[in-house]
Design an enzyme around this catalytic site. Structure first.
Site, PDB file in Angstrom:
ATOM      1  N   LYS A 117       0.825  -1.214   0.000  1.00  0.00           N
ATOM      2  CA  LYS A 117       0.000   0.000   0.000  1.00  0.00           C
ATOM      3  C   LYS A 117       0.857   1.261   0.000  1.00  0.00           C
ATOM      4  O   LYS A 117       0.535   2.239  -0.654  1.00  0.00           O
ATOM      5  CB  LYS A 117      -0.911   0.020   1.237  1.00  0.00           C
ATOM      6  CG  LYS A 117      -2.177  -0.785   1.090  1.00  0.00           C
ATOM      7  CD  LYS A 117      -3.135  -0.461   2.240  1.00  0.00           C
ATOM      8  CE  LYS A 117      -4.305  -1.434   2.239  1.00  0.00           C
ATOM      9  NZ  LYS A 117      -5.196  -1.202   3.398  1.00  0.00           N
ATOM     10  N   ASP A 159      -9.099   1.955   4.196  1.00  0.00           N
ATOM     11  CA  ASP A 159      -9.556   0.601   4.474  1.00  0.00           C
ATOM     12  C   ASP A 159     -10.192   0.120   3.186  1.00  0.00           C
ATOM     13  O   ASP A 159     -11.064   0.792   2.628  1.00  0.00           O
ATOM     14  CB  ASP A 159     -10.545   0.548   5.635  1.00  0.00           C
ATOM     15  CG  ASP A 159     -10.723  -0.882   6.141  1.00  0.00           C
ATOM     16  OD1 ASP A 159      -9.708  -1.597   6.283  1.00  0.00           O
ATOM     17  OD2 ASP A 159     -11.866  -1.296   6.379  1.00  0.00           O
TER      18      ASP A 159
END
Lengths: 193, 193
Positions: B13, B64
């Site tokens: 990420k 998220d």
């Protein structure tokens, strides 16, 4: 007593349903059931009952049941028996649900056992009814009765898991008991008309 | 260039978001993040961004993200990273989804990657935006780029999986790309006012 095929190879289900459908002589399936490809419990139960008729020529009953977990948007649902990726590994399925819910707080661990019970007759008639039992999921399995997710499911109003109930106690409240007690008179009426 | 904490320890990420948030100098989290206990992607992203501020005092961004599978009622959803029962085992998570969908026909294998991107500032202000990428799930993993469920996800209009796209191609269409490109000007405006 009328012979009725119960379209399952799950011995736990056969024993449980013979206790409930006392008016019929249940026979388990000796053929290999096809894959369950329906999108709902009801669709799967009806397909299994029709499949039973096709294989045996007998009036057939079937159920499709599962655990609908609130925090999993109602899953495992129709995939309850294969939740861990392959069919019928009760322990792996139960462990997986516990792992998925590890961080889910006690107040959010609601769930329901759901059962669709169907019959199909050789002349093509069929019907399906639903039963549901609400409860919550505990964090450690308890009890040795029952099968599937019973050891982690505490029915609403009870302090013990489904696997800690006696067979009679479980039948009296269970999703499967409710559904098949509702189905029995419908099947009786259909067979006599 | 403004230092901004990216509240994650997921190196995939960090690399992906530094390509998108070119106007900020991202720093990964060095603390151990708390459990994710929200009921939605947005709730979790905001909680992680506020946690980043609490640990570092820096403006913080967080996401998220997850895979919402139609045949699983939108799950794995917020449980995508721990779908197989423990956190962060990408291969086990992907294999489990494939096993659960083994009997689900090709026409019913729709899914969406969803991302909630949030920022939080030391003064308490925060905001969150959503990005989504629709597609379908194939039966065998393909490709080595990306992470998570990328190898089984074919974006709508494409013939290849997310893991077969180049990083630039993926950023241009991805749920995370969409969400963070929408978040960037909001964060810039908040930091200058």
């Amino acid at each position: 007593m009328t012979r009725v095929l119960l379209a399952t190879k799950n011995l736990g289900k056969v024993a449980e349903l013979q206790r409930i459908l006392t008016g019929f002589a249940l026979e388990g399936a000796s053929y290999e059931p096809g894959p369950e490809t329906g999108r709902s419990f009801a669709e799967n139960a009806l397909a299994k009952a029709h499949e039973g008729v096709a294989h045996t020529g007998l009036p057939s009953v079937a159920d499709d049941s599962g655990l609908a977990v609130d925090a999993l948007n109602g899953m495992p649902g129709i995939l309850s028996a294969r939740w861990a990726g392959r069919h019928g590994d009760d322990l792996a399925n139960l462990d997986l649900v516990l792992g998925q819910l590890a961080d889910v707080a006690d107040g959010r661990r609601g769930a329901a056992f759901v059962c669709a019970a169907a019959y199909a007759l050789p002349d093509g008639r069929s019907d399906v009814v639903l039963g549901e039992l609400r409860g919550t999921l505990v964090r450690e399995p308890r009890g040795t009765n029952g099968f599937g997710y019973d050891p982690i499911f505490v029915p609403t109003g009870y302090a013990v898991t489904s696997a800690e109930l006696s067979p009679d106690e479980k039948d009296a409240i269970s999703h499967r008991g409710q559904a098949f007690r509702a189905l029995a008179p419908l099947l009786t009426a259909a067979l006599s008309s």
